[in-house]
Design a protein around this motif. Sequence first.
Motif, mmCIF file in Angstrom:
data_model
loop_
_atom_site.group_PDB
_atom_site.id
_atom_site.type_symbol
_atom_site.label_atom_id
_atom_site.label_comp_id
_atom_site.label_asym_id
_atom_site.label_seq_id
_atom_site.Cartn_x
_atom_site.Cartn_y
_atom_site.Cartn_z
ATOM 1 N N ARG A 100 10.902 87.569 39.731
ATOM 2 C CA ARG A 100 11.024 88.652 38.748
ATOM 3 C C ARG A 100 11.346 88.092 37.361
ATOM 4 N NH1 ARG A 100 11.117 93.678 41.157
ATOM 5 N NH2 ARG A 100 11.600 93.734 43.408
ATOM 6 N N ALA B 19 8.215 86.139 35.927
ATOM 7 C CA ALA B 19 7.143 87.073 35.582
ATOM 8 C C ALA B 19 7.480 87.832 34.306
ATOM 9 C CB ALA B 19 6.902 88.044 36.728
ATOM 10 N N ALA B 20 8.751 88.184 34.144
ATOM 11 C CA ALA B 20 9.170 88.889 32.934
ATOM 12 C C ALA B 20 9.004 88.021 31.694
ATOM 13 C CB ALA B 20 10.620 89.341 33.072
ATOM 14 N N ASP C 220 5.930 95.553 42.368
ATOM 15 C CA ASP C 220 6.920 95.903 41.353
ATOM 16 C C ASP C 220 6.707 95.095 40.076
ATOM 17 O OD1 ASP C 220 8.147 97.757 42.955
ATOM 18 O OD2 ASP C 220 9.895 96.515 43.425
ATOM 19 N N ILE C 221 6.451 93.807 40.256
ATOM 20 C CA ILE C 221 6.249 92.931 39.102
ATOM 21 C C ILE C 221 5.039 93.387 38.296
ATOM 22 C CG2 ILE C 221 5.529 90.588 38.432
ATOM 23 C CD1 ILE C 221 7.365 89.563 40.702
ATOM 24 N N GLU C 222 3.951 93.687 38.983
ATOM 25 C CA GLU C 222 2.744 94.104 38.288
ATOM 26 C C GLU C 222 2.922 95.482 37.646
ATOM 27 O OE1 GLU C 222 -0.768 93.231 40.802
ATOM 28 O OE2 GLU C 222 -0.733 91.415 39.541
ATOM 29 N N GLY D 145 3.792 92.466 34.697
ATOM 30 C CA GLY D 145 3.662 91.059 35.014
ATOM 31 C C GLY D 145 2.441 90.762 35.856
ATOM 32 N N ALA E 43 1.366 88.895 39.398
ATOM 33 C CA ALA E 43 1.934 88.366 40.640
ATOM 34 C C ALA E 43 0.940 88.475 41.780
ATOM 35 C CB ALA E 43 3.216 89.108 41.004
#
Length: 247
Positions: free
Chosen positions: A28, A31-32, A53-55, A59, A61
């Motif tokens: 996380r 990616a941020a 969640d990341i995407e 972000g 991932a």
Amino acid sequence: MTVESATPTSKVVLITGASSGIGEATARRLAASGHRVFLGARRTGLIAAVAKDIEAAGGVAGHHALDVTDRESMGAFVRAARDRYGRIDVLVNNAGVMPLSMLEALKVDEWDLMIDVNLRGVLYGIAAVLPLMREQGSGHIVNVASVSGHRVDPTAAVYSATKFAVRAVSEGLRQESRDVRVTVITPGLVSSELTDGITDSGVRGAVEGMMEIAIPASAVGEAIAYAVGQPADVDVSEMVIRPTAQG
């Protein structure tokens, strides 16, 4: 092969044991910061959820099933990441287990598990990415060890042995390398699922009693992000991150 584009400063970062704890927090955090992350773990539903969640947060991932104790599984994980992104800049060897017990308990299967995950898994990761990094002329391998790789306590003899070994392998690789950076991340007490693997109830209770001072996994993710973000000619060889209150 479909290669996803990125900004010039974005790196492709593979993370093992990324379904929870330090691995998830690191994914996380990186990616941020704009890095493209690729998550590996046995619990595929969890890494899929983290990647989603990341995407959703903007972000990039991906994820792939990974059993670090299986050399073929590690190879498939690395190939999948390279197929998706076209290169591999960083491997974070994070997967680990900690079934602590006294040696006299003779939990030999648990000794084998720690050797397989904590040490052999790191070696398999190195074996899978090092040729690609040599071919690229650059790369970064981040190995997650432990303060137990600096000291030995009762119940932690085998666990410490694996973490001492990770530090030794890392230092050997660092000295052999001129174009691949090597970092050892050495956490102290961190809030994670590691204690779930302790089958000795007495030992587990004692360890859980110490966890009230544990730092969040995100603190270790920040340290990894710092090491990854340094210029190519700067190698952060080792960082120790632990609670201020830890003895």
